[in-house]
Scaffold this motif. Structure first.
Motif, PDB file in Angstrom:
ATOM      1  N   LEU A 352       0.756  -1.074   0.007  1.00  0.00           N
ATOM      2  CA  LEU A 352       0.030  -0.060  -0.127  1.00  0.00           C
ATOM      3  C   LEU A 352       0.878   1.330   0.093  1.00  0.00           C
ATOM      4  O   LEU A 352       1.961   1.429   0.707  1.00  0.00           O
ATOM      5  CB  LEU A 352      -1.013   0.103   1.295  1.00  0.00           C
ATOM      6  N   GLY A 353       0.529   1.907  -0.960  1.00  0.00           N
ATOM      7  CA  GLY A 353       1.460   3.307  -1.166  1.00  0.00           C
ATOM      8  C   GLY A 353       2.741   3.308  -1.806  1.00  0.00           C
ATOM      9  O   GLY A 353       3.567   3.923  -1.909  1.00  0.00           O
ATOM     10  N   ALA A 354       2.926   1.814  -2.156  1.00  0.00           N
ATOM     11  CA  ALA A 354       4.290   1.543  -2.913  1.00  0.00           C
ATOM     12  C   ALA A 354       3.823   0.613  -4.053  1.00  0.00           C
ATOM     13  O   ALA A 354       4.205  -0.701  -4.177  1.00  0.00           O
ATOM     14  CB  ALA A 354       5.182   0.817  -1.999  1.00  0.00           C
ATOM     15  N   SER A 355       3.159   1.517  -4.859  1.00  0.00           N
ATOM     16  CA  SER A 355       2.412   0.487  -6.260  1.00  0.00           C
ATOM     17  C   SER A 355       1.030   0.041  -6.234  1.00  0.00           C
ATOM     18  O   SER A 355       0.719  -0.237  -7.198  1.00  0.00           O
ATOM     19  CB  SER A 355       3.448  -0.713  -6.944  1.00  0.00           C
ATOM     20  N   VAL A 356       0.633   0.038  -5.107  1.00  0.00           N
ATOM     21  CA  VAL A 356      -0.982  -0.204  -4.835  1.00  0.00           C
ATOM     22  C   VAL A 356      -1.445   1.111  -4.091  1.00  0.00           C
ATOM     23  O   VAL A 356      -1.028   1.593  -3.183  1.00  0.00           O
ATOM     24  CB  VAL A 356      -0.925  -1.333  -3.937  1.00  0.00           C
ATOM     25  N   TYR A 357      -2.631   1.597  -4.546  1.00  0.00           N
ATOM     26  CA  TYR A 357      -3.250   2.809  -4.254  1.00  0.00           C
ATOM     27  C   TYR A 357      -4.534   2.620  -4.152  1.00  0.00           C
ATOM     28  O   TYR A 357      -5.242   2.025  -5.144  1.00  0.00           O
ATOM     29  CB  TYR A 357      -2.679   3.930  -5.282  1.00  0.00           C
ATOM     30  N   TYR A 358      -5.238   3.444  -3.219  1.00  0.00           N
ATOM     31  CA  TYR A 358      -6.467   3.399  -3.167  1.00  0.00           C
ATOM     32  C   TYR A 358      -7.068   4.943  -3.793  1.00  0.00           C
ATOM     33  O   TYR A 358      -6.593   5.924  -3.237  1.00  0.00           O
ATOM     34  CB  TYR A 358      -7.012   3.197  -1.666  1.00  0.00           C
ATOM     35  N   GLY A 359      -7.963   4.907  -4.696  1.00  0.00           N
ATOM     36  CA  GLY A 359      -8.101   6.211  -5.212  1.00  0.00           C
ATOM     37  C   GLY A 359      -7.212   6.593  -6.305  1.00  0.00           C
ATOM     38  O   GLY A 359      -6.533   5.673  -6.879  1.00  0.00           O
ATOM     39  N   ALA A 360      -7.525   7.669  -7.025  1.00  0.00           N
ATOM     40  CA  ALA A 360      -7.007   8.159  -8.232  1.00  0.00           C
ATOM     41  C   ALA A 360      -5.460   8.256  -8.463  1.00  0.00           C
ATOM     42  O   ALA A 360      -4.686   7.935  -9.431  1.00  0.00           O
ATOM     43  CB  ALA A 360      -7.591   9.276  -8.880  1.00  0.00           C
ATOM     44  N   ALA A 361      -4.780   8.826  -7.114  1.00  0.00           N
ATOM     45  CA  ALA A 361      -3.274   8.580  -6.882  1.00  0.00           C
ATOM     46  C   ALA A 361      -2.896   9.461  -8.076  1.00  0.00           C
ATOM     47  O   ALA A 361      -1.887   8.970  -8.725  1.00  0.00           O
ATOM     48  CB  ALA A 361      -2.834   7.529  -6.675  1.00  0.00           C
ATOM     49  N   THR A 362      -3.522  10.693  -8.538  1.00  0.00           N
ATOM     50  CA  THR A 362      -2.943  11.385  -9.691  1.00  0.00           C
ATOM     51  C   THR A 362      -1.495  11.841  -9.399  1.00  0.00           C
ATOM     52  O   THR A 362      -0.902  12.193 -10.522  1.00  0.00           O
ATOM     53  CB  THR A 362      -3.709  12.676  -9.949  1.00  0.00           C
ATOM     54  N   SER A 363      -0.915  12.027  -8.102  1.00  0.00           N
ATOM     55  CA  SER A 363       0.310  12.510  -8.151  1.00  0.00           C
ATOM     56  C   SER A 363       1.287  11.332  -8.471  1.00  0.00           C
ATOM     57  O   SER A 363       2.381  11.604  -8.711  1.00  0.00           O
ATOM     58  CB  SER A 363       0.666  12.535  -6.388  1.00  0.00           C
ATOM     59  N   GLU A 364       0.967  10.149  -8.619  1.00  0.00           N
ATOM     60  CA  GLU A 364       1.666   8.999  -8.938  1.00  0.00           C
ATOM     61  C   GLU A 364       1.952   8.635 -10.504  1.00  0.00           C
ATOM     62  O   GLU A 364       2.761   7.889 -11.067  1.00  0.00           O
ATOM     63  CB  GLU A 364       1.456   7.850  -8.037  1.00  0.00           C
ATOM     64  N   ALA A 365       0.813   9.012 -11.240  1.00  0.00           N
ATOM     65  CA  ALA A 365       0.498   8.639 -12.614  1.00  0.00           C
ATOM     66  C   ALA A 365       1.730   8.713 -13.364  1.00  0.00           C
ATOM     67  O   ALA A 365       2.115   7.825 -13.974  1.00  0.00           O
ATOM     68  CB  ALA A 365      -0.683   9.467 -13.173  1.00  0.00           C
ATOM     69  N   ALA A 366       2.356   9.840 -13.553  1.00  0.00           N
ATOM     70  CA  ALA A 366       3.406  10.305 -14.341  1.00  0.00           C
ATOM     71  C   ALA A 366       4.311   9.217 -14.001  1.00  0.00           C
ATOM     72  O   ALA A 366       5.484   8.665 -14.887  1.00  0.00           O
ATOM     73  CB  ALA A 366       3.919  11.391 -14.323  1.00  0.00           C
ATOM     74  N   ASN A 367       4.676   8.500 -12.762  1.00  0.00           N
ATOM     75  CA  ASN A 367       5.589   7.605 -12.532  1.00  0.00           C
ATOM     76  C   ASN A 367       5.562   6.442 -13.192  1.00  0.00           C
ATOM     77  O   ASN A 367       6.440   5.465 -13.327  1.00  0.00           O
ATOM     78  CB  ASN A 367       5.913   7.311 -11.172  1.00  0.00           C
ATOM     79  N   TYR A 368       4.371   6.232 -13.695  1.00  0.00           N
ATOM     80  CA  TYR A 368       3.970   4.865 -14.589  1.00  0.00           C
ATOM     81  C   TYR A 368       4.103   5.061 -16.037  1.00  0.00           C
ATOM     82  O   TYR A 368       3.157   4.288 -16.672  1.00  0.00           O
ATOM     83  CB  TYR A 368       2.560   4.124 -14.111  1.00  0.00           C
ATOM     84  N   GLN A 369       4.771   6.152 -16.328  1.00  0.00           N
ATOM     85  CA  GLN A 369       5.130   6.015 -17.941  1.00  0.00           C
ATOM     86  C   GLN A 369       5.094   4.733 -18.454  1.00  0.00           C
ATOM     87  O   GLN A 369       6.295   4.212 -18.247  1.00  0.00           O
ATOM     88  CB  GLN A 369       6.121   7.248 -17.992  1.00  0.00           C
ATOM     89  N   ASP A 370       4.653   4.387 -19.612  1.00  0.00           N
ATOM     90  CA  ASP A 370       5.213   3.227 -20.533  1.00  0.00           C
ATOM     91  C   ASP A 370       5.118   1.979 -19.471  1.00  0.00           C
ATOM     92  O   ASP A 370       5.986   1.047 -19.800  1.00  0.00           O
ATOM     93  CB  ASP A 370       6.382   3.423 -21.173  1.00  0.00           C
ATOM     94  N   ARG A 371       4.198   1.927 -18.430  1.00  0.00           N
ATOM     95  CA  ARG A 371       4.077   0.838 -17.721  1.00  0.00           C
ATOM     96  C   ARG A 371       2.683   0.105 -17.860  1.00  0.00           C
ATOM     97  O   ARG A 371       1.757   0.880 -18.540  1.00  0.00           O
ATOM     98  CB  ARG A 371       4.476   1.067 -16.433  1.00  0.00           C
ATOM     99  N   ASP A 372       2.509  -0.816 -17.058  1.00  0.00           N
ATOM    100  CA  ASP A 372       1.150  -1.735 -17.200  1.00  0.00           C
ATOM    101  C   ASP A 372       0.564  -1.648 -15.917  1.00  0.00           C
ATOM    102  O   ASP A 372       0.997  -2.134 -14.854  1.00  0.00           O
ATOM    103  CB  ASP A 372       1.340  -3.099 -17.630  1.00  0.00           C
ATOM    104  N   VAL A 373      -0.438  -0.918 -15.974  1.00  0.00           N
ATOM    105  CA  VAL A 373      -1.347  -0.905 -14.629  1.00  0.00           C
ATOM    106  C   VAL A 373      -2.729  -1.459 -14.549  1.00  0.00           C
ATOM    107  O   VAL A 373      -3.416  -1.628 -15.581  1.00  0.00           O
ATOM    108  CB  VAL A 373      -1.462   0.658 -14.200  1.00  0.00           C
ATOM    109  N   LEU A 374      -3.237  -1.782 -13.380  1.00  0.00           N
ATOM    110  CA  LEU A 374      -4.642  -2.366 -13.392  1.00  0.00           C
ATOM    111  C   LEU A 374      -5.616  -1.308 -12.725  1.00  0.00           C
ATOM    112  O   LEU A 374      -5.051  -0.589 -11.585  1.00  0.00           O
ATOM    113  CB  LEU A 374      -4.532  -3.678 -12.510  1.00  0.00           C
ATOM    114  N   VAL A 375      -6.751  -1.199 -12.957  1.00  0.00           N
ATOM    115  CA  VAL A 375      -7.942  -0.401 -12.326  1.00  0.00           C
ATOM    116  C   VAL A 375      -8.850  -1.223 -11.615  1.00  0.00           C
ATOM    117  O   VAL A 375      -9.627  -2.010 -12.773  1.00  0.00           O
ATOM    118  CB  VAL A 375      -8.222   0.788 -13.032  1.00  0.00           C
ATOM    119  N   ILE A 376      -9.230  -1.306 -10.493  1.00  0.00           N
ATOM    120  CA  ILE A 376     -10.128  -2.336  -9.833  1.00  0.00           C
ATOM    121  C   ILE A 376     -11.356  -1.369  -9.563  1.00  0.00           C
ATOM    122  O   ILE A 376     -11.422  -0.255  -8.845  1.00  0.00           O
ATOM    123  CB  ILE A 376      -9.818  -2.966  -8.810  1.00  0.00           C
ATOM    124  N   GLY A 377     -12.430  -1.600 -10.027  1.00  0.00           N
ATOM    125  CA  GLY A 377     -13.629  -0.875  -9.835  1.00  0.00           C
ATOM    126  C   GLY A 377     -14.623  -0.555 -11.141  1.00  0.00           C
ATOM    127  O   GLY A 377     -14.079  -0.514 -12.187  1.00  0.00           O
TER     128      GLY A 377
END
Length: 553
Positions: A352-377
């Motif tokens: 939690l808080g280290a690649s797993v986030y609750y909510g949009a976490a817009t502050s972290e989005a740019a850190n996942y440039q060209d990576r693969d992410v999952l959205v649950i909901g």
């Protein structure tokens, strides 16, 4: 923006004064000239410049100094300022050392002392060096800088707090930025404390408490009055709307918010179905506008201050804050909203808080440039989050328990998701487990229809599932439903009975709880439509009911 620094260093005062005089004569309009009488004094000054985020353009350093030679000083200083130009002041006997330092510290030039006249021997050399520096070095960032690691939960909390409060900051990842790591080590004397926040005034905070940080950035202020007509707990859309309408109608109004204004809506990357914004609006921007409007009309916003208790004393409703102080009012509005429900899959909590986030976490989005992410909901918040993440990530996969998004997501979001090439929807899918020591590595997914499981690689998970009422403060005081949502108005009269302990002849007012004078609005209420517009409407209408109540007090 502070002027860039030219640092002159020489252990002989009369020589140092002569150097500084000539530098001032030519460059004082564009640069700040700083003097140091030793290598150690110069190095301490360089470290302070770095903490303040001040640019250093040029070092003019004497070679022969006791304790620390000019070359030794430059070797340490350029770790913090690798782009700064370097000039060594030498005597004839130091020529060989100067030539050797061209490779050792990438020396740009060495000058023989004395250099008179400066118009011929000094300025032409420095002009060229400074022009080259100015042409290739970006303008330094003159604001708050946050140094930490991407996989640090505390770094994430600080970034999210600043982002939601719309406080600009620059992120420094010490795992990727050697200069940032050196700055942190020098500033903390080797203590392993992250994140470290550097402020323009030269001060720093190490892993700060959120209240301390709120004080530092000017978000937190004490209440101005001991008594109010109306106190609102929570500064989401409902609470801010109540503040605007209460203050505009002459009520002495205060809003207490445990984090920053916006609530869950404040984490939305973009809200496109809110009336009056044809291009959509970010949740944080909407919250900022509403908070500014409330303050302009006279409401007080007590930000980063948590209510720890609520009690009734005759005609007064009393709230206790986390600093032990108390505020009194005639009417209290609960606008505490909801908290996202947590998932219980093995491995999630550790990350939690280290690649797993609750909510949009817009502050972290740019850190996942060209990576693969999952959205649950599968609700609107998940759709908004997925669309925002798709701007950066290589792929975004939405996992939804039901057979499609149409059960709980607005059609406009579904249409946008279907048009976005790097978003995939995986229906009837749940997470069973995750793996990863310091960050997410693999995710085990279960297909609810076929009851088969697969394991996929992913770099991050953003979770938007369910909602729990934030009503813990008042569950022993007012009536709530089985899920903890506050019962109000007609919902309290089910079965033809009035609430327990209700002594008044009248029925509860619209949005009034089972305790007279305590109202609720927004997502914390029982059986409401959970949309931003609905919350704003409830906050506005609640003020009308509060006026009716105040007329009887």
């Amino acid at each position: 923006m502070a002027k860039p620094i030219i640092l002159a260093v020489d252990d002989e005062p009369h020589v140092l004064n002569a150097v500084a005089r000539d530098l001032q004569e030519r460059y004082r309009g564009d640069y700040r000239i700083v003097k140091a009488l030793s290598g150690q004094e110069a190095l301490e000054a360089v470290q302070e410049f770095k903490r303040r985020g001040t640019a250093v353009a040029l070092f003019v350093v004497d070679q022969r100094m006791p304790g620390m030679s000019g070359i030794e000083l430059l070797a340490e200083a350029i770790v913090l300022y690798p782009e700064a130009k370097r000039v060594l002041l030498t005597a004839y006997a130091d020529t060989n050392a100067a030539i050797a330092s061209i490779n050792e510290v990438a020396l740009d030039y060495y000058l023989m002392k004395p250099w008179d006249p400066p118009e011929e021997q000094l300025y032409p050399v420095l002009d060229d060096l400074l022009d080259a520096w100015a042409a290739h070095v970006p303008v330094p960032y003159d604001g708050i800088r946050v140094a930490g690691t991407l996989w640090s939960p505390r770094s994430h909390q600080v970034k999210e707090f600043l982002a939601r409060g719309q406080i600009p900051y620059q992120w420094l990842d010490i795992e990727k930025d050697d200069e940032a790591r050196t700055l942190v080590e020098a500033s903390t004397e080797g203590r392993s404390v992250l994140p470290v926040l550097f402020f323009p005034d030269g001060t720093l905070l190490e892993d700060p408490d959120m209240h301390v940080l709120a004080d530092k950035v000017g978000l937190r202020a004490p209440a101005l009055k001991p008594f109010y007509d109306l106190i609102v707990i929570g500064a989401g859309p409902a609470g801010l709307a109540a503040a605007v309408y209460g203050a505009s109608e002459g009520l002495k109004t205060a809003v207490v918010e445990r984090e920053v204004p916006g609530g869950q809506a404040g984490t939305s990357a973009r809200i496109e179905n809110y009336l009056g914004f044809p291009q959509g609006i970010g949740g944080a921007d909407l919250a900022r506008r509403a908070a500014t409007q409330a303050r302009r009309l006279g409401a007080e916003l007590l930000v980063a201050q948590e209510v720890t208790g609520v009690r009734v004393d005759g005609p007064y409703r009393i709230v206790t804050l986390d600093d032990g102080s108390e505020l009194r009012c005639h009417a209290l509005l609960l606008a505490t909203g909801v908290a996202l429900r947590t998932l219980d899959a093995p491995g999630l909590e550790r990350l939690l808080g280290a690649s797993v986030y609750y909510g949009a976490a817009t502050s972290e989005a740019a850190n996942y440039q060209d990576r693969d992410v999952l959205v649950i909901g599968g609700a609107n918040s998940a759709g908004q989050g997925a669309l925002f993440l798709s701007r950066y990530a290589r792929s975004v996969t939405i996992l939804v328990r039901k057979d499609s998004l149409r059960h709980s997501m607005s059609q406009y979001l579904i249409d946008q998701i279907e048009r976005t090439e790097n978003i995939t929807v995986s229906p009837s899918t749940e997470i069973a487990a995750v793996t990863g020591e310091h960050s997410l590595e693999t995710v085990t997914l279960v297909d609810r229809a076929s009851e088969t499981s697969t394991t996929v690689r992913a770099d991050a998970i953003f979770i938007f599932v369910g909602a729990m009422a934030r009503s813990d403060l008042v569950r022993d005081l007012v009536e709530v439903d089985d899920a903890g949502f506050v019962l109000t108005g007609q919902d309290l009269l089910a079965g033809g009975r009035r609430p327990r302990g209700w002594r008044l002849r009248r029925d509860p007012l619209l949005m009034e709880s089972s305790v007279p004078g305590i109202f609720a609005a927004g997502d914390v209420r029982h059986d409401v439509v959970r949309r931003v517009a609905s919350a704003v409407g409830q906050g506005s209408v609640a003020v009308t009911a509060i006026h009716r109540y105040l007329d009887t007090v």
